[in-house]
Write an enzyme that holds these catalytic residues in place. Structure first.
Site, PDB file in Angstrom:
ATOM      1  N   HIS A  67     -10.630   2.671  -0.673  1.00 26.70           N
ATOM      2  CA  HIS A  67     -10.532   2.481   0.763  1.00 26.70           C
ATOM      3  C   HIS A  67     -11.543   1.039   0.991  1.00 26.70           C
ATOM      4  CE1 HIS A  67     -10.148   3.782   5.121  1.00 26.70           C
ATOM      5  NE2 HIS A  67      -9.041   3.321   4.269  1.00 26.70           N
ATOM      6  N   HIS A  88       0.531  -1.131  -0.222  1.00 22.20           N
ATOM      7  CA  HIS A  88      -0.056  -0.054   0.613  1.00 22.20           C
ATOM      8  C   HIS A  88       1.128   1.406  -0.257  1.00 22.20           C
ATOM      9  CE1 HIS A  88      -3.891   1.734   0.698  1.00 22.20           C
ATOM     10  NE2 HIS A  88      -3.269   2.779   1.471  1.00 22.20           N
TER      11      HIS A  88
END
Lengths: 227, 741
Positions: B103, B57
């Site tokens: 998200h 990430h």
């Protein structure tokens, strides 16, 4: 004409209503921070939309107990006109400046769309720019806009001409009454009709390039009445 | 808790073992790099810092080498990828700042908070750079409607996006939603924010000035979200819902105060550098600021505002509590800054200093609890050229037989999950706050006025994941081209894009092949259309029990309209206008049905190749249409996409409340094919003649295909279908679905 918009932490329609007021009054608008100790002299006080203090408690409840509101209430009692839009309407019912309560929408969801409003009377500071019975197209945007009042209060409101706007049928999709308000009530006055609280946003309908122009006459009418 | 007891807690932290390394998502090879780099074993806090910084990430370790191939430059680009968001010059001294971010993992586990904090995070990325956010959009992908979880996830995600965006007072003006079984175990929540700033007042994140104070503002740090970045870098399994405690909780009220306080401070000259605390919180923000500035940062952990007692350095450094920012201030400006944040009732604390050591150090009660060289922590993060296999090109589609009359098929398509009206969703979003929304949701692109002017920004998001799966390269190009086309259909000049690249597990060569193909296609389209990538985000490991999502490179683009009064709209405006199709084959007999919605929704098939993307024709047709809008010739325009010509015509008719009579060949391909680079225009007959002549002169395919009027659609003079019937199909599906059990 001197106008004050009270800005609370979490207000988010303060700029929008300022733009609409400037357009109609042609003059500057005082933006009054909730923590300021002085409320300037004003011909009109506006409580804007938004989520004051986050509205994590009942909407408008925290703002109603903020120090600046004591001054707003005092001015209103002296006859200074007060306009509460959306969150501002919620504050007005929480302070008792207008009767009734605002509950979560019947659908339990936030609703943002155009609604149609019937002007119940043109005999007020706020509605003199409209005809009685005129139907306006104005947007709503709220989660807690279901107007509620007990039977006696409703009767008093009706008899005293204190119902300002009612939701009514129009060409927009969805039910005419967007939130389950009692008697389709969208806005109410105090008994002297110097204070108006309403859920729809006239400041979002004061510009043909944005949400239409049906709200403009409310601000223009205030200028006519108060200048 | 006394400092003595705190030390005891520290000493009681477990030792770093092979298991702790694995639990932190680090491979043995990666751990060896850490040992080399430190010259010793890391303590647990240091291991935590490495694990989040080197998570997929935060480090883009599988994607970096491919992302570098994307075009990122144009004359109007002020800042490309690498900062918090991309910045483009929009003239008159203003810049647009924008980015889209995923998200996904948190939103599947806790849809309301996952989606809400996604909105909060992307807003911070944009106002960190000095912009006032003016618009939010979101690209959402859910599982099949019949999957047991889908309804709950849709309701939660929509409520979360609304709950956050409505409260902060930034309008949510557009986006897209798809449903497909491939997302049953991994939904996608991609949030985009666009903001406006003065072009000469952009704020960056490179720390500078030895001895300058490092300041923490916003909410207090709690234990929420610890290891969120690591979770977002792993596949799901059956126990993933137990990860709920790693989902952060959003507080939009604090975010609203933070926006106002930061913008107020930005109007002074107090800020040297600023960075929001997003994934990996205080760690990532400190390290990125130090690395970009080529300096060190020394943090005093005791000074960090904390919500809970007894938090360890590990927890403070890895917390993903929301609504926090880190900044480096000019010395002497602390008082001004503190007064502003206290006015907005936000925490303000000097938590460290810029150092010349080039090291990232933290102290608790004076004792050093971590000490890592900054440059290697960032630059020596692993970078993988993962093996990939090209996706096999699908077989050509054999001719198909229409299973029902075209107008019945149209009714089915308009009410299918991917095409049904999204009104149920966008009515829950405040799409009008800020009073500059020039076009309500539901059109080709959102239009937002540049406050106080007659100019506007057009904003759109798009991706067709089924195309990307069938032929990734074509799908990647198509996603970029469709955004460009959506912006063009309003009359806007497309400027730049942000990308949110959602894929499965990159350690599987076939998934990596999808990724590589999509990037290649995107790069080709960006180059051909002068439409560079200026910001983006990668979300990998969107898999559950080995089942990957469809490859979904969501693209968000912005364009500029010099005069909003000239913007085109898709709604038919008058009867007796001629409908003109721009683009496609002149003879019109063909029509590409491979991977079309028609094929999927009416025949239950998802096969064949996706439509070809001819970037030269795309550009030529688009430039032609934009010219017609700019000179006032055309006011009514819609791009052709999912569902093809007939769906586009029906959408225009429904939006305007005016019917149309259409003429064309009998085959389904003509009516429902999804050939690219096409637009449908409406204009008075005389103007139509002029358009056809101009198209012919420029060598652009154009033909009159029908006439507006009435309250129904007819094809080739056959039996009509009323707009009321079509509207019911189109508007009815989503509310009915959401009110189900």
């Amino acid at each position: 004409m001197k106008t004050s918009v009270i800005v609370f932490p979490g207000s988010n329609c303060d700029r929008d209503v300022k733009v609409a007021l400037e357009q109609s009054t042609g003059g500057p608008v005082d933006m009054v921070w909730h923590g300021d100790s002085e409320l300037p002299a004003a011909d009109l006080i506006v409580l804007p939309g938004g989520f004051s203090y986050g509205d994590y408690l009942r909407c408008g409840a925290m703002a109603a107990h903020s120090p600046v509101m004591r001054e707003v209430v005092a001015r209103a009692e002296d006859g200074v006109p007060v306009l509460g839009i959306c969150n501002g309407f919620q504050m007005l019912v929480e302070t008792g400046l207008v009767p009734g309560a605002l509950l979560p929408n019947a659908g339990l969801k936030f609703v943002c769309r155009d609604v149609h409003l019937r002007v119940e009377t043109s005999q007020s500071l706020f509605t003199n720019g409209y005809e009685s019975g005129q139907v306006l197209r104005i947007p709503v945007a709220h989660h807690d806009g279901q107007y509620f009042a007990d039977g006696d209060t409703l009767e008093r409101l009706q008899d005293g001409g204190q119902i300002a706007f009612r939701y009514t049928a129009g060409e927009t999709p969805g039910p005419a009454n967007p939130n389950g308000s009692t008697d389709d009530i969208a806005g109410v006055y105090n008994d002297r009709k110097t204070v108006l609280g309403l859920m729809p946003h006239p400041e979002r309908a004061a510009d043909p390039q944005h949400g239409g122009n049906d709200g403009r006459a409310l601000f223009d009418g205030l200028v006519t009445a108060l200048s | 808790m006394s400092s003595r007891e705190e030390q005891a807690v520290l000493r009681n932290e477990p030792n770093v073992t092979a298991e702790t390394v694995a639990e932190h998502g680090l491979s043995e090879a990666e751990y060896r790099i850490i040992l080399n780099l430190l010259g010793r074993e890391p303590n647990l806090t240091e291991l935590g810092i490495f694990s989040v910084m080197w998570s997929e990430h935060c480090s883009y370790k599988s994607s970096k080498i491919w992302l570098k191939t994307l075009p990122t430059e144009a004359a109007w680009v002020i800042c490309g990828p690498g900062e918090n968001a991309g910045v483009v010059d929009i003239g008159e001294g203003l810049a647009a700042i924008f980015k889209m971010e995923s998200h996904n993992h948190p939103s599947f586990i806790e849809p309301y908070q996952g989606a809400a904090t996604g909105v909060g995070g992307i807003l911070r990325d944009v106002f960190t750079m000095g912009a006032r956010p003016i618009a939010n959009l979101n690209a959402l992908r859910f599982g099949a409607p019949e999957d047991a979880k889908t309804r709950h996830l849709v309701a939660g995600v929509v409520a979360g996006i609304g709950g956050y965006g409505n409260c902060v007072g930034v309008p949510t003006v557009g986006g897209e939603v798809n449903f497909h079984a491939a997302y049953n175990g991994n939904i996608l929540v991609n949030a985009m924010t666009v903001g406006l700033a003065e072009a000469d007042k952009i704020f960056y994140s490179a720390a500078a000035g030895i001895g300058n104070p490092v300041v923490y503002v916003g909410s207090k740090t709690g234990r929420d979200g610890i290891h969120g970045a690591t979770m977002a870098s792993a596949e799901f399994d059956d126990d993933s819902e137990e990860k709920r405690p790693t989902v952060q909780v959003g507080d939009p009220f604090t975010e609203k105060l933070l926006i106002e306080a930061c913008l107020e401070l930005m109007a002074t000259d107090a800020i040297v550098a600023i960075q929001d605390m997003g994934a990996a919180g205080l760690t990532c923000s400190s390290v990125e600021m130090a690395d970009k500035g080529g300096v060190g940062i020394d943090l005093d952990i005791d000074a960090v505002p904390q919500r809970e007692d007894g938090m360890t350095p590990y927890e403070v450094m890895l917390s993903e509590s929301q609504e926090r920012m880190l900044m480096v201030l000019r010395p002497g400006s602390e008082g001004t800054a503190r007064a502003i944040f206290e006015k907005w009732q936000l925490d303000f604390a000097i938590v460290g200093r810029i150092t010349e050591t080039g090291r990232f150090t933290g102290r608790l009660d004076g004792e050093v609890v971590f000490d890592i060289p900054v440059r290697p922590l960032v630059e020596e993060s692993p970078e993988y050229d993962r093996p990939w296999t090209a996706v096999e090109a699908p077989a050509e589609l054999a001719p198909i037989t229409a299973p029902m009359p075209h107008l019945e098929a149209l009714q089915t398509l308009l009410g299918c999950p991917d095409l049904a009206s999204r009104r149920w969703i966008w009515e829950q979003y405040d799409h009008m706050v800020m009073a500059d929304t020039a076009r309500r949701p539901g059109g080709d692109a959102a239009l937002v006025r540049i406050h106080g002017s007659g100019r506007g920004l057009a904003i759109a998001t798009d991706c067709t994941p089924r195309y990307c799966r069938a032929e990734p390269r074509r799908g990647g190009a198509q996603a970029v081209a469709e955004v460009w086309r959506n912006l063009t259909a309003t009359g806007a000049r497309p400027l730049a894009i942000t990308d949110c690249l959602n894929f499965g597990n990159p350690e599987r060569p076939e998934i990596m092949g999808q990724f590589v193909g999509c990037i290649q296609g995107m790069g080709e389209a960006c180059a051909a259309l002068d439409f560079p990538v200026v910001s983006g985000n990668v979300s990998l490991y969107n898999e559950t029990n080995g089942q990957a999502i469809l490859p979904t490179p969501a693209i968000g683009g912005i364009g500029l309209l010099d005069d909003l009064r000239r913007a085109a709209d898709l709604a038919l405006a008058a009867a007796d206008e001629v409908l003109i199709l721009i683009g496609g084959d002149d003879d019109g007999a063909g029509g590409h049905l491979g991977q079309s919605l028609y094929l999927r929704e009416l025949l239950g098939r998802e096969d064949g190749p996706p439509p070809a993307v001819d970037l030269a024709a795309e550009r030529q047709n688009g430039d032609f249409v934009r010219g017609l809008i700019a000179d006032g010739t055309v006011r009514t325009c819609h791009d052709l996409a999912d569902g093809g010509l007939l769906v586009a015509a029906a959408e225009m008719a429904l939006a305007g409340g005016i019917g149309a009579a259409l003429d064309g060949p009998e085959g389904a391909g003509w009516w429902f094919g999804e050939d690219q680079g096409r637009y449908l225009l409406a204009a008075p007959p005389a103007v139509g003649e002029d358009i056809l002549a101009r198209a012919k002169a420029e060598g652009i395919a154009a033909s009159a295909i029908g006439r507006t009027g009435g309250d129904a659609l007819t094809l080739n003079g056959g039996a009509p279908i009323s707009l009321a019937t079509l509207r019911q199909a189109h508007e009815g599906w989503l509310p009915a679905y959401m009110s189900g059990p």
